[in-house]
Motif scaffolding. Structure first.
Motif, PDB file in Angstrom:
ATOM      1  N   PRO A  19       0.875  -0.790   0.435  1.00  0.00           N
ATOM      2  CA  PRO A  19       0.068  -0.160  -0.315  1.00  0.00           C
ATOM      3  C   PRO A  19       0.617   0.868  -0.218  1.00  0.00           C
ATOM      4  O   PRO A  19       0.472   1.844  -0.798  1.00  0.00           O
ATOM      5  CB  PRO A  19      -0.401  -0.224   1.361  1.00  0.00           C
ATOM      6  N   VAL A  20       2.378   1.394   0.963  1.00  0.00           N
ATOM      7  CA  VAL A  20       2.730   2.332   0.665  1.00  0.00           C
ATOM      8  C   VAL A  20       3.372   2.619  -0.944  1.00  0.00           C
ATOM      9  O   VAL A  20       3.572   3.780  -1.378  1.00  0.00           O
ATOM     10  CB  VAL A  20       3.488   2.264   1.778  1.00  0.00           C
ATOM     11  N   GLY A  25       1.922   9.233  -1.530  1.00  0.00           N
ATOM     12  CA  GLY A  25       1.763  10.287  -1.028  1.00  0.00           C
ATOM     13  C   GLY A  25       0.744  10.194   0.400  1.00  0.00           C
ATOM     14  O   GLY A  25       0.121  10.980   1.244  1.00  0.00           O
ATOM     15  N   MET A  26       0.066   9.194   0.709  1.00  0.00           N
ATOM     16  CA  MET A  26      -0.952   9.059   1.725  1.00  0.00           C
ATOM     17  C   MET A  26      -0.389   8.525   3.078  1.00  0.00           C
ATOM     18  O   MET A  26      -0.749   8.854   3.719  1.00  0.00           O
ATOM     19  CB  MET A  26      -1.973   7.516   1.340  1.00  0.00           C
ATOM     20  N   TYR A  27       1.244   8.687   3.142  1.00  0.00           N
ATOM     21  CA  TYR A  27       1.869   8.201   4.092  1.00  0.00           C
ATOM     22  C   TYR A  27       2.611   8.349   4.900  1.00  0.00           C
ATOM     23  O   TYR A  27       3.554   9.321   5.631  1.00  0.00           O
ATOM     24  CB  TYR A  27       2.482   6.398   3.903  1.00  0.00           C
ATOM     25  N   THR A  28       3.825   9.645   3.268  1.00  0.00           N
ATOM     26  CA  THR A  28       5.121  10.634   3.373  1.00  0.00           C
ATOM     27  C   THR A  28       4.940  11.556   2.428  1.00  0.00           C
ATOM     28  O   THR A  28       3.731  11.405   1.552  1.00  0.00           O
ATOM     29  CB  THR A  28       5.956  10.325   3.597  1.00  0.00           C
ATOM     30  N   ARG A  29       5.191  12.933   2.515  1.00  0.00           N
ATOM     31  CA  ARG A  29       6.038  13.769   1.996  1.00  0.00           C
ATOM     32  C   ARG A  29       7.040  13.290   0.356  1.00  0.00           C
ATOM     33  O   ARG A  29       7.811  12.152   0.747  1.00  0.00           O
ATOM     34  CB  ARG A  29       6.762  14.868   2.387  1.00  0.00           C
ATOM     35  N   GLY A 118       2.611   3.224  14.783  1.00  0.00           N
ATOM     36  CA  GLY A 118       3.284   2.550  13.816  1.00  0.00           C
ATOM     37  C   GLY A 118       3.896   2.027  12.677  1.00  0.00           C
ATOM     38  O   GLY A 118       3.890   1.018  11.943  1.00  0.00           O
ATOM     39  N   VAL A 119       3.401   3.042  11.473  1.00  0.00           N
ATOM     40  CA  VAL A 119       3.867   3.446  10.867  1.00  0.00           C
ATOM     41  C   VAL A 119       4.947   3.813   9.766  1.00  0.00           C
ATOM     42  O   VAL A 119       5.847   3.460   9.390  1.00  0.00           O
ATOM     43  CB  VAL A 119       2.516   4.195   9.601  1.00  0.00           C
ATOM     44  N   GLY A 120       5.459   4.281  10.747  1.00  0.00           N
ATOM     45  CA  GLY A 120       7.245   5.362  10.679  1.00  0.00           C
ATOM     46  C   GLY A 120       7.805   4.607   9.746  1.00  0.00           C
ATOM     47  O   GLY A 120       7.922   4.630   8.565  1.00  0.00           O
ATOM     48  N   VAL A 121       8.333   4.062  10.092  1.00  0.00           N
ATOM     49  CA  VAL A 121      10.123   3.257   9.442  1.00  0.00           C
ATOM     50  C   VAL A 121       9.265   2.395   8.771  1.00  0.00           C
ATOM     51  O   VAL A 121      10.572   1.857   7.787  1.00  0.00           O
ATOM     52  CB  VAL A 121      11.273   2.838  10.529  1.00  0.00           C
ATOM     53  N   GLN A 344       0.046  11.797   8.668  1.00  0.00           N
ATOM     54  CA  GLN A 344       0.773  10.495   8.599  1.00  0.00           C
ATOM     55  C   GLN A 344       2.131  11.654   8.864  1.00  0.00           C
ATOM     56  O   GLN A 344       2.445  11.527   9.873  1.00  0.00           O
ATOM     57  CB  GLN A 344       1.485  10.016   7.935  1.00  0.00           C
ATOM     58  N   VAL A 345       2.405  13.369   8.189  1.00  0.00           N
ATOM     59  CA  VAL A 345       3.453  13.930   8.386  1.00  0.00           C
ATOM     60  C   VAL A 345       2.911  15.133   9.365  1.00  0.00           C
ATOM     61  O   VAL A 345       4.598  14.863  10.060  1.00  0.00           O
ATOM     62  CB  VAL A 345       3.542  14.730   7.542  1.00  0.00           C
ATOM     63  N   LYS A 346       2.801  14.214  10.135  1.00  0.00           N
ATOM     64  CA  LYS A 346       2.377  15.267  11.775  1.00  0.00           C
ATOM     65  C   LYS A 346       2.402  16.197  11.427  1.00  0.00           C
ATOM     66  O   LYS A 346       3.391  16.717  12.828  1.00  0.00           O
ATOM     67  CB  LYS A 346       2.907  13.995  12.376  1.00  0.00           C
ATOM     68  N   GLU A 347       2.152  17.217  10.772  1.00  0.00           N
ATOM     69  CA  GLU A 347       2.458  19.052  10.253  1.00  0.00           C
ATOM     70  C   GLU A 347       1.488  20.033  11.653  1.00  0.00           C
ATOM     71  O   GLU A 347       2.176  20.623  11.476  1.00  0.00           O
ATOM     72  CB  GLU A 347       2.710  19.336   9.386  1.00  0.00           C
ATOM     73  N   LYS A 348       0.543  19.201  11.726  1.00  0.00           N
ATOM     74  CA  LYS A 348      -0.227  20.115  12.527  1.00  0.00           C
ATOM     75  C   LYS A 348      -1.629  18.900  13.468  1.00  0.00           C
ATOM     76  O   LYS A 348      -1.811  18.359  13.403  1.00  0.00           O
ATOM     77  CB  LYS A 348      -1.813  20.627  11.777  1.00  0.00           C
ATOM     78  N   LEU A 349      -1.370  19.149  14.965  1.00  0.00           N
ATOM     79  CA  LEU A 349      -1.652  18.678  15.871  1.00  0.00           C
ATOM     80  C   LEU A 349      -3.372  18.862  16.033  1.00  0.00           C
ATOM     81  O   LEU A 349      -3.503  20.368  15.751  1.00  0.00           O
ATOM     82  CB  LEU A 349      -1.165  19.310  17.613  1.00  0.00           C
TER      83      LEU A 349
END
Length: 655
Positions: A19-20, A25-29, A118-121, A344-349
């Protein structure tokens, strides 16, 4: 035209990391590999935040690879009791696997971290040609290699003795096929590492950059003064209105928040200089979020209280939050047990409880500081009062232009008190009932409400000269202060605009979507410059409410809102993992905006700190108009049918 067969064989199941790779683009920049490297750096920083690592070392190689080393505990390499695979393999190849779950139950390896699901690395592995992981743990050095986006997994090998040393070294070769540019921006990595040093007192952060001759140029960061030292460095040379206010506060065992939640901060006011940076569990939140809203709320309430206590406010002047915080510089580091980010890129809380958490931590210490340092308190207060007076002066100019016109505002418009166009918002609300709730929920200072009865006319093919025959369209035009115009109209057509944001707020169902579409049709056809200038927005009220019972004294009852079934299922799954039974959760579906209480409507769609509002943008005007011609034109029935036959299966509809 030959129709493609649609049967059981048409379904495809994406497994593992597929899927990644299929939708990166759904998971990262995807502009550069920076974020997949940041995921590795964040893991090292989480070890430091937990108190186990004292050094973080990053190396940028000339071959495009990056190595990240820490001296933390080292990722576990033993077999997982349920999965039967080494934990290091699960971490780097399985989505939704990690050591940062179960934070509330006390079973998590990290009390505070940026990791959520648990998606990160695993994303790092999926979008890299090769990932080498070396672990020093239990006296041994273990090594494993993941190649070809995780499709090839090497054997976990014992390659030597580690003695008493522990830690993890990860080397990543990003796959350039997934990114606009395969090059990692050095400036971004430097900024990220410097921020880790600022937020981790006592931790040495190093960056080595390989040179053409094979040597390495090193940069090193360590901030003994933490946030205050960093902020002073960034605003060096600017004259301060008052000394920096620096502090930190965290919840104890008997408070409303989870033990250890809280924030550290440093802020001040400087002439001609402004810097705003915020972090959550060491993760940079470049787009801000609810923790920044909490800081501004706490600072505003403290300064407002000081002004009132010392009777400093001139007659006829009312202080607003932006008067106090508009020119404030700050660095904020929040610790939140279970942060909810936007994407996923966590730019805004997005965590709603962060507003109350941070504001309560800042308010009383800063209020006490102001009253102990009255001279500095007066200087900050005078700056805020000047901003308020300037705002009021500008509003008077607008008022004169408005009063010279002949148009009379609609009687059903509940206008706002402020005349500052940048702050003012007009909510176009579906129905009188919802309009009544919105009037109770609004901020009277800056939010206006215009209820609309029934569905607005499809104005795509209406002659502009006949447009005002429709009462609803007439009222919208008069309320916003802009006449209908063409796409090539001059900038002056917006000179009478009365609101910086025009927000369409309709029910979260099919009828509501229809009303949104009709209003967007009106604006795109007859008010295109308003859309082009970025003044049109869509509110996203929820479809569901989820009430969660209390968990003892430390965790009070909570309430969540879900936009749709997918978000409802995600929240329900998350709560079940926290230990709740399905029957404990009270789930209600809103029939419409009119059914929502005013406090619920305020929290979900109108409060700046917690609402969800999407901007309407025009990337390609020609394509947008072609599509609206097809979908909204009266003579395009056959074209619409052909379009639905070809692409109707792509539409997600609540039927």
């Amino acid at each position: 035209m030959t129709q493609k067969q649609y049967d059981e064989s048409s379904f495809r199941v994406l497994k593992g990391l597929e899927p990644v790779r299929e939708r990166p683009g759904m998971y990262t920049r995807t502009d550069s590999p920076t974020h997949i490297i940041q995921e590795v750096i964040d893991n090292a920083a989480d070890e430091a935040l937990a108190g186990f690592a004292k050094n973080i070392h990053v190396v940028l190689m000339r071959d495009g690879s990056v190595a990240v080393t820490d001296d933390g505990r080292g990722i576990p390499v033993g077999l997982h009791p349920q999965e039967g695979l080494p934990v290091v393999v699960l971490a780097y190849t399985v989505l939704h696997a990690g050591g940062k779950f179960d934070k509330k139950s006390g079973n998590s390896a990290y009390a505070f971290s940026g990791g959520l699901h648990g998606v990160g690395v695993a994303v790092t592995t999926a979008l890299s040609t090769r990932v080498e992981v070396e672990v020093r743990r239990d006296g041994k050095i273990h090594q494993i290699v993941f190649a070809d986006g995780g499709r090839s997994i090497g054997e976990l090998q014992d390659i030597g003795s580690a003695g008493k040393h522990t830690g993890t070294r990860v080397r990543v070769w990003p796959d350039g096929r997934y990114f606009d540019s395969p090059k990692i921006p050095q400036a971004e990595i430097e900024r990220l590492l410097r921020s880790k040093a600022v937020l981790l007192p006592g931790v040495k952060v190093m960056l080595d950059i390989e040179q053409a001759d094979g040597s390495f140029a090193r940069q090193e960061w360590r901030y003994t003064e933490g946030l205050a030292g960093y902020l002073r460095e960034m605003v060096a040379g600017a004259e301060a209105v008052a000394p920096l206010f620096t502090g930190e506060a965290y919840a104890g065992a008997d408070e409303d928040f989870a033990q250890g939640e809280g924030a550290a901060w440093s802020f001040g006011w400087f002439d001609g200089m402004q810097l705003n940076e915020s972090y959550v569990n060491l993760i940079p939140t470049v787009a801000g979020g609810t923790h920044e809203s909490g800081l501004r709320t706490g600072v505003f309430e403290a300064v407002k209280s000081f002004i009132e206590h010392h009777s400093l406010l001139p007659k006829g002047v009312k202080i607003q939050q932006d008067d106090v915080c508009g020119k404030m510089s700050f660095v904020l580091s929040a610790r939140i047990l279970d942060p909810q980010f936007q994407g996923q890129v966590k730019e805004k809380l997005n965590s709603r409880e962060a507003v109350k958490l941070v504001s309560s931590m800042v308010l009383h210490p800063f209020e006490a500081w102001l009253n102990q340092n009255v001279e500095y308190g007066r200087a900050i207060a005078e700056l805020a009062i000047k901003q308020a007076q300037s705002r009021l002066k500008n509003a008077q100019k607008v008022e004169k232009r408005k009063s010279s016109g002949v148009a009379v505002l609609p009687g059903k418009l509940s206008d706002c008190e402020s005349e500052d166009i940048a702050d003012n918002e007009l909510y176009l609300v579906e129905g009188d009932s919802a309009g009544g709730s919105a009037k109770l929920a609004r901020d009277r200072e800056t939010q206006a409400i215009l209820p609309l009865r029934g569905k607005v006319l499809n104005a795509w093919e209406v002659d502009p000269n006949r447009l005002f025959a429709n009462a609803e369209i007439h009222d919208i035009s008069v309320a916003i202060g802009v006449d209908p115009h063409a796409l090539d109209a001059p900038d002056g057509v917006l000179s009478g605009l009365r609101y910086g944001k025009i927000i369409i707020m309709a029910d979260a169902d099919v009828d509501g979507s229809h009303i949104q579409t009709l209003l967007l049709t009106l604006f795109l056809r007859h008010f295109p410059r308003v859309v082009e200038a970025g003044h049109v927005f869509i509110a996203m009220p929820p479809l569901y409410r989820i009430d969660v019972p209390a968990q003892g004294k430390k965790r009070p009852a909570r309430r969540f809102y879900a936009l749709d079934d997918n978000e409802l299922n995600a929240i329900r799954d998350r709560l079940i993992k926290e230990g709740f039974r399905v029957e404990q959760l009270e789930i209600g579906r809103f029939k419409g905006l009119g059914e929502m209480r005013s406090d619920q409507l305020k929290e979900t769609a109108m409060d700046h700190a917690t609402r969800r509002v999407l901007p309407v943008t025009l990337d390609d005007v020609s394509s947008a108009r072609t599509l609206f011609d097809l979908l909204m034109g009266k003579g395009e029935a056959s074209g619409r049918r052909a379009w639905m036959e070809a692409k109707g299966n792509l539409v997600e509809a609540d039927l």
